[in-house]
Design a protein around this motif. Structure first.
Motif, PDB file in Angstrom:
ATOM      1  N   ASN A  15       0.836  -1.209   0.000  1.00  0.00           N
ATOM      2  CA  ASN A  15       0.000   0.000   0.000  1.00  0.00           C
ATOM      3  C   ASN A  15       0.867   1.254   0.000  1.00  0.00           C
ATOM      4  N   LEU A  16       1.744   1.352  -0.983  1.00  0.00           N
ATOM      5  CA  LEU A  16       2.611   2.525  -1.079  1.00  0.00           C
ATOM      6  C   LEU A  16       1.778   3.751  -1.408  1.00  0.00           C
ATOM      7  N   ASP A  17       1.913   4.771  -0.589  1.00  0.00           N
ATOM      8  CA  ASP A  17       1.205   6.018  -0.829  1.00  0.00           C
ATOM      9  C   ASP A  17       2.211   7.025  -1.389  1.00  0.00           C
ATOM     10  N   ALA A  18       2.424   6.942  -2.692  1.00  0.00           N
ATOM     11  CA  ALA A  18       3.383   7.820  -3.360  1.00  0.00           C
ATOM     12  C   ALA A  18       2.729   8.405  -4.604  1.00  0.00           C
ATOM     13  N   THR A  19       3.238   9.540  -5.049  1.00  0.00           N
ATOM     14  CA  THR A  19       2.679  10.156  -6.257  1.00  0.00           C
ATOM     15  C   THR A  19       3.709  10.304  -7.371  1.00  0.00           C
ATOM     16  N   THR A  20       4.990  10.075  -7.030  1.00  0.00           N
ATOM     17  CA  THR A  20       6.034  10.203  -8.048  1.00  0.00           C
ATOM     18  C   THR A  20       6.964   8.989  -8.008  1.00  0.00           C
ATOM     19  N   GLN A  21       7.689   8.834  -9.089  1.00  0.00           N
ATOM     20  CA  GLN A  21       8.678   7.770  -9.194  1.00  0.00           C
ATOM     21  C   GLN A  21       9.714   7.890  -8.075  1.00  0.00           C
ATOM     22  N   ARG A  22      10.186   9.088  -7.834  1.00  0.00           N
ATOM     23  CA  ARG A  22      11.205   9.308  -6.796  1.00  0.00           C
ATOM     24  C   ARG A  22      10.675   8.930  -5.413  1.00  0.00           C
ATOM     25  N   GLU A  23       9.412   9.265  -5.126  1.00  0.00           N
ATOM     26  CA  GLU A  23       8.821   8.903  -3.833  1.00  0.00           C
ATOM     27  C   GLU A  23       8.760   7.386  -3.668  1.00  0.00           C
ATOM     28  N   VAL A  24       8.380   6.698  -4.728  1.00  0.00           N
ATOM     29  CA  VAL A  24       8.319   5.234  -4.680  1.00  0.00           C
ATOM     30  C   VAL A  24       9.702   4.671  -4.374  1.00  0.00           C
ATOM     31  N   ILE A  25      10.701   5.129  -5.110  1.00  0.00           N
ATOM     32  CA  ILE A  25      12.074   4.645  -4.927  1.00  0.00           C
ATOM     33  C   ILE A  25      12.558   4.953  -3.507  1.00  0.00           C
ATOM     34  N   SER A  26      12.260   6.131  -3.023  1.00  0.00           N
ATOM     35  CA  SER A  26      12.665   6.528  -1.671  1.00  0.00           C
ATOM     36  C   SER A  26      12.000   5.662  -0.604  1.00  0.00           C
ATOM     37  N   GLN A  27      10.701   5.429  -0.742  1.00  0.00           N
ATOM     38  CA  GLN A  27       9.989   4.622   0.249  1.00  0.00           C
ATOM     39  C   GLN A  27      10.469   3.171   0.248  1.00  0.00           C
ATOM     40  N   LEU A  28      10.712   2.620  -0.919  1.00  0.00           N
ATOM     41  CA  LEU A  28      11.207   1.248  -0.987  1.00  0.00           C
ATOM     42  C   LEU A  28      12.640   1.156  -0.452  1.00  0.00           C
ATOM     43  N   THR A  29      13.433   2.184  -0.704  1.00  0.00           N
ATOM     44  CA  THR A  29      14.806   2.217  -0.202  1.00  0.00           C
ATOM     45  C   THR A  29      14.825   2.245   1.324  1.00  0.00           C
ATOM     46  N   SER A  30      13.865   2.915   1.927  1.00  0.00           N
ATOM     47  CA  SER A  30      13.829   2.965   3.393  1.00  0.00           C
ATOM     48  C   SER A  30      13.615   1.567   3.980  1.00  0.00           C
ATOM     49  N   LEU A  31      12.917   0.692   3.255  1.00  0.00           N
ATOM     50  CA  LEU A  31      12.748  -0.691   3.718  1.00  0.00           C
ATOM     51  C   LEU A  31      14.097  -1.413   3.748  1.00  0.00           C
ATOM     52  N   LEU A  32      14.933  -1.139   2.746  1.00  0.00           N
ATOM     53  CA  LEU A  32      16.279  -1.720   2.714  1.00  0.00           C
ATOM     54  C   LEU A  32      17.101  -1.247   3.913  1.00  0.00           C
ATOM     55  N   ARG A  33      17.017   0.034   4.189  1.00  0.00           N
ATOM     56  CA  ARG A  33      17.796   0.625   5.278  1.00  0.00           C
ATOM     57  C   ARG A  33      17.350   0.055   6.630  1.00  0.00           C
ATOM     58  N   GLU A  34      16.033  -0.109   6.796  1.00  0.00           N
ATOM     59  CA  GLU A  34      15.502  -0.654   8.046  1.00  0.00           C
ATOM     60  C   GLU A  34      16.056  -2.049   8.325  1.00  0.00           C
ATOM     61  N   GLN A  35      16.385  -2.777   7.289  1.00  0.00           N
ATOM     62  CA  GLN A  35      16.920  -4.130   7.459  1.00  0.00           C
ATOM     63  C   GLN A  35      18.437  -4.177   7.317  1.00  0.00           C
ATOM     64  N   ASP A  36      19.053  -3.020   7.300  1.00  0.00           N
ATOM     65  CA  ASP A  36      20.512  -2.911   7.243  1.00  0.00           C
ATOM     66  C   ASP A  36      21.095  -3.638   6.036  1.00  0.00           C
ATOM     67  N   ARG A  37      20.426  -3.498   4.888  1.00  0.00           N
ATOM     68  CA  ARG A  37      20.896  -4.136   3.660  1.00  0.00           C
ATOM     69  C   ARG A  37      21.679  -3.172   2.766  1.00  0.00           C
ATOM     70  N   ILE A  38      21.693  -1.893   3.139  1.00  0.00           N
ATOM     71  CA  ILE A  38      22.468  -0.889   2.407  1.00  0.00           C
ATOM     72  C   ILE A  38      23.217  -0.004   3.404  1.00  0.00           C
ATOM     73  N   GLU A  39      24.305   0.593   2.917  1.00  0.00           N
ATOM     74  CA  GLU A  39      25.089   1.516   3.745  1.00  0.00           C
ATOM     75  C   GLU A  39      24.452   2.905   3.761  1.00  0.00           C
ATOM     76  N   SER A  40      24.010   3.358   2.576  1.00  0.00           N
ATOM     77  CA  SER A  40      23.541   4.731   2.433  1.00  0.00           C
ATOM     78  C   SER A  40      22.273   4.798   1.590  1.00  0.00           C
ATOM     79  N   GLU A  41      21.214   5.346   2.189  1.00  0.00           N
ATOM     80  CA  GLU A  41      19.966   5.521   1.436  1.00  0.00           C
ATOM     81  C   GLU A  41      20.169   6.468   0.263  1.00  0.00           C
TER      82      GLU A  41
END
Length: 156
Positions: A15-41
């Motif tokens: 249920n992503l509540d986004a209106t732009t491509q960048r918002e979608v990418i940003s919100q999905l990237t935050s899921l990666l960060r929450e699980q410590d799968r990336i160094e830098s968002e």
């Protein structure tokens, strides 16, 4: 390759509540960060946007497969997002997307893991029934089951 190493319920947002491509990418990237799968968002987001600038990852039929190979990625991952509204993505069919399958690949795995997953996904997304099953999924478990079958058969 085991699906559990690539994706789990915490990397799926239906249920992503986004209106732009960048918002979608940003919100999905935050899921990666929450699980410590990336160094830098910010580095990961920039990598995805740079890839989009080269060639749109809007696959068509409402799907996009944005991806990034980068040193900032610690663990190869698949992140799923389903939006509550249509997002303009400069898709191959000129239609907006609502289902995003984002790939995060460590730079060292760029020629192997990345290509295997991308080939498996893009090939299977040609299948009307598979796309329909993904679009109709209302539970994270359903997505995991569909991807498990796909990844297991394509990478073994």
């Amino acid at each position: 390759m085991k699906i559990e190493s690539l994706i789990n319920e915490g990397l799926i947002e239906l249920n992503l509540d986004a209106t732009t491509q960048r918002e979608v990418i940003s919100q999905l990237t935050s899921l990666l960060r929450e699980q410590d799968r990336i160094e830098s968002e910010s580095a990961f987001i920039q990598g995805v946007l740079d890839r989009e600038a080269e060639f749109s990852t809007g696959f068509g039929n409402g799907f996009a497969i944005p991806h990034c190979k980068s040193d900032t990625v610690k663990t190869a991952s698949i992140i799923i997002g389903k939006t509550t509204n249509e997002i303009e993505w400069n898709s191959l069919d000129d239609k907006p997307v609502t289902f995003i399958i984002m790939l995060a690949i460590p730079a060292t795995e760029g020629g192997t893991t990345h290509l295997q997953i991308l080939a498996a996904l893009s090939g299977k997304l040609m299948d009307d029934e598979f796309r329909e099953q993904l679009m109709k999924a209302v539970k994270r478990e359903q997505i995991l089951e569909l991807l498990d079958e796909l990844i297991t058969q394509k990478t073994n």
